[in-house]
Scaffold this motif. Structure first.
Motif, PDB file in Angstrom:
ATOM      1  N   ILE A  21      27.478  -9.777  19.551  1.00 41.33           N
ATOM      2  CA  ILE A  21      26.835  -8.525  19.158  1.00 41.33           C
ATOM      3  C   ILE A  21      27.872  -7.550  18.631  1.00 41.33           C
ATOM      4  O   ILE A  21      28.937  -7.370  19.211  1.00 41.33           O
ATOM      5  CB  ILE A  21      26.105  -7.922  20.373  1.00 41.33           C
ATOM      6  CG1 ILE A  21      24.912  -8.818  20.713  1.00 41.33           C
ATOM      7  CG2 ILE A  21      25.621  -6.499  20.089  1.00 41.33           C
ATOM      8  CD1 ILE A  21      24.310  -8.562  22.039  1.00 41.33           C
ATOM      9  N   ALA A  22      27.505  -6.927  17.508  1.00 35.08           N
ATOM     10  CA  ALA A  22      28.328  -5.851  16.971  1.00 35.08           C
ATOM     11  C   ALA A  22      28.265  -4.703  17.975  1.00 35.08           C
ATOM     12  O   ALA A  22      27.529  -4.788  18.945  1.00 35.08           O
ATOM     13  CB  ALA A  22      27.740  -5.430  15.634  1.00 35.08           C
ATOM     14  N   PRO A  23      29.004  -3.606  17.781  1.00 31.68           N
ATOM     15  CA  PRO A  23      28.913  -2.510  18.752  1.00 31.68           C
ATOM     16  C   PRO A  23      27.465  -2.115  19.007  1.00 31.68           C
ATOM     17  O   PRO A  23      26.601  -2.290  18.144  1.00 31.68           O
ATOM     18  CB  PRO A  23      29.663  -1.379  18.053  1.00 31.68           C
ATOM     19  CG  PRO A  23      30.558  -2.054  17.078  1.00 31.68           C
ATOM     20  CD  PRO A  23      29.894  -3.328  16.685  1.00 31.68           C
TER      21      PRO A  23
ATOM     22  N   HIS B 278      18.600  -1.953  16.914  1.00 30.58           N
ATOM     23  CA  HIS B 278      18.862  -3.369  16.648  1.00 30.58           C
ATOM     24  C   HIS B 278      17.550  -4.128  16.834  1.00 30.58           C
ATOM     25  O   HIS B 278      16.940  -4.061  17.915  1.00 30.58           O
ATOM     26  CB  HIS B 278      19.928  -3.920  17.586  1.00 30.58           C
ATOM     27  CG  HIS B 278      21.311  -3.428  17.260  1.00 30.58           C
ATOM     28  ND1 HIS B 278      22.425  -3.837  17.943  1.00 30.58           N
ATOM     29  CD2 HIS B 278      21.750  -2.576  16.302  1.00 30.58           C
ATOM     30  CE1 HIS B 278      23.505  -3.262  17.425  1.00 30.58           C
ATOM     31  NE2 HIS B 278      23.113  -2.481  16.431  1.00 30.58           N
TER      32      HIS B 278
ATOM     33  N   TYR C 203      25.078  -6.960  25.346  1.00 33.70           N
ATOM     34  CA  TYR C 203      25.392  -5.523  25.263  1.00 33.70           C
ATOM     35  C   TYR C 203      26.073  -5.024  26.536  1.00 33.70           C
ATOM     36  O   TYR C 203      26.929  -4.152  26.507  1.00 33.70           O
ATOM     37  CB  TYR C 203      24.109  -4.709  25.072  1.00 33.70           C
ATOM     38  CG  TYR C 203      23.458  -4.874  23.721  1.00 33.70           C
ATOM     39  CD1 TYR C 203      23.936  -4.191  22.604  1.00 33.70           C
ATOM     40  CD2 TYR C 203      22.357  -5.703  23.554  1.00 33.70           C
ATOM     41  CE1 TYR C 203      23.336  -4.336  21.364  1.00 33.70           C
ATOM     42  CE2 TYR C 203      21.745  -5.849  22.325  1.00 33.70           C
ATOM     43  CZ  TYR C 203      22.239  -5.169  21.226  1.00 33.70           C
ATOM     44  OH  TYR C 203      21.646  -5.313  20.006  1.00 33.70           O
TER      45      TYR C 203
ATOM     46  N   ALA D 271      18.882  -2.703  12.080  1.00 31.87           N
ATOM     47  CA  ALA D 271      19.878  -3.757  11.836  1.00 31.87           C
ATOM     48  C   ALA D 271      19.275  -5.023  12.443  1.00 31.87           C
ATOM     49  O   ALA D 271      18.918  -5.027  13.633  1.00 31.87           O
ATOM     50  CB  ALA D 271      21.190  -3.412  12.514  1.00 31.87           C
TER      51      ALA D 271
ATOM     52  N   TYR E  72      18.930  -8.950  13.742  1.00 34.07           N
ATOM     53  CA  TYR E  72      19.682 -10.038  14.395  1.00 34.07           C
ATOM     54  C   TYR E  72      18.711 -11.176  14.703  1.00 34.07           C
ATOM     55  O   TYR E  72      17.515 -10.955  14.801  1.00 34.07           O
ATOM     56  CB  TYR E  72      20.301  -9.549  15.710  1.00 34.07           C
ATOM     57  CG  TYR E  72      21.363  -8.494  15.536  1.00 34.07           C
ATOM     58  CD1 TYR E  72      22.708  -8.834  15.491  1.00 34.07           C
ATOM     59  CD2 TYR E  72      21.011  -7.158  15.410  1.00 34.07           C
ATOM     60  CE1 TYR E  72      23.690  -7.871  15.326  1.00 34.07           C
ATOM     61  CE2 TYR E  72      21.981  -6.182  15.243  1.00 34.07           C
ATOM     62  CZ  TYR E  72      23.313  -6.553  15.204  1.00 34.07           C
ATOM     63  OH  TYR E  72      24.279  -5.600  15.041  1.00 34.07           O
TER      64      TYR E  72
END
Ligand SMILES: CC(C)(COP(=O)(O)OP(=O)(O)OC[C@H]1O[C@@H](n2cnc3c(N)ncnc32)[C@H](O)[C@@H]1OP(=O)(O)O)[C@@H](O)C(=O)NCCC(=O)NCCS
Length: 247
Positions: free
Chosen positions: A10-12, A20, A74, A240, A242
């Protein structure tokens, strides 16, 4: 390793303007199901055991294992250590010492797919619905749609009405899932602008939810078969996307 069992990279964590949006594929190979089941909490296992049909039980197991795997990414913890508890109105919320800031989430599932929204907003609601014929469409629509939405529905040719209704419905259900009150809310009193969903993917709740911050949403379709919406407070969410499992 089986991609269904991996904690996704996971990105930030999302900032306050973003949500997200996780597209969850809920049809793993049968051989993966026992390991996914092992990720669930004791309460989730009890709920899974209550489903009458294997198909529904399997979807529930995968959706909740996916929820835990994603949230664990996360929170930097093990999936089984993700602590969930119902809020005042029954909406599942993140709890416990492992949680990061104000991270919140909401889950929906329909057919082979799930949708998970994760953000920093307090009120996040998501809904996904697989296309289907709706035999009692007029009756259902009259109880849940506003006057403006009903007139949009009635302008559509008969063969397009089920899809139009599902677009309108997912926006509304995402709104009442954001508040946590669910479908017990007076749905026809909730006004959404614009009333016509194909005209815009961004919408605003303009009436029907007193005592709450203004809510905004975004709607979308997947492959013409699935309709969905994501709602939060303050501004229309920047999404965003995912995928689970990672491709
Ligand atoms: C929450 C609710 C809108 C779910 O609708 P649905 O179309 O069956 O299901 P979805 O797939 O979109 O969402 C289900 C997920 O929403 C989440 N959820 C459950 N209660 C919720 C609530 N009060 N608010 C927001 N999200 C909720 C859960 O994660 C649930 O997943 P799970 O069943 O796998 O645990 C509906 O069950 C509801 O309104 N419940 C609360 C009020 C109620 O029970 N009223 C009954 C009398 S009217």
């Amino acid at each position: 390793m089986d991609p269904y069992l991996e904690t996704p990279a996971i990105a930030p964590a999302p900032d306050s303007g973003h949500v997200h949006a996780w597209r969850l594929h809920l049809s793993p190979p049968d051989a993966t199901l026992p390991a996914l089941h092992d990720l669930l909490s004791p309460e989730e296992r009890v709920k899974a055991a209550r489903f009458r049909f294997d198909h529904d039980r399997h979807r529930y197991i995968v959706a909740h294992a996916a929820l835990r795997l994603v949230l664990a990414g996360y929170l930097h913890c093990k999936p089984a250590d993700v602590l969930l508890q119902p809020g005042a109105l029954g909406k599942p919320l993140l709890a416990g010492p492992g949680r990061v800031g104000s991270l919140s989430f909401n889950l929906s599932h329909s057919g082979d797919w799930g949708l998970l929204g994760v953000g920093q907003q307090e009120h996040i609601g998501v809904d996904i619905e697989q296309y289907r014929d709706i035999p009692d469409l007029q009756e259902v629509a009259a109880t849940v749609l506003s006057e403006a939405e009903l007139s949009v529905l009635h302008t559509r040719p008969a063969q397009e009405r089920a899809a139009c209704f599902l677009r309108l419905w997912t926006r509304k259900e995402a709104v009442v899932k954001a508040t946590g009150a669910g479908i017990g809310t007076a749905l026809d009193a909730i006004e959404i602008d614009p009333a016509d969903p194909p005209l815009a993917d961004v919408f605003t709740v303009t009436a029907g939810l007193p005592d709450l911050p203004p809510l905004f949403g975004r709607s979308f379709a997947w492959d013409a078969d699935y309709f969905g919406a994501i709602v939060c407070e303050n501004a229309p969410p920047q999404l965003a996307w995912y995928e689970y499992p990672a491709r």
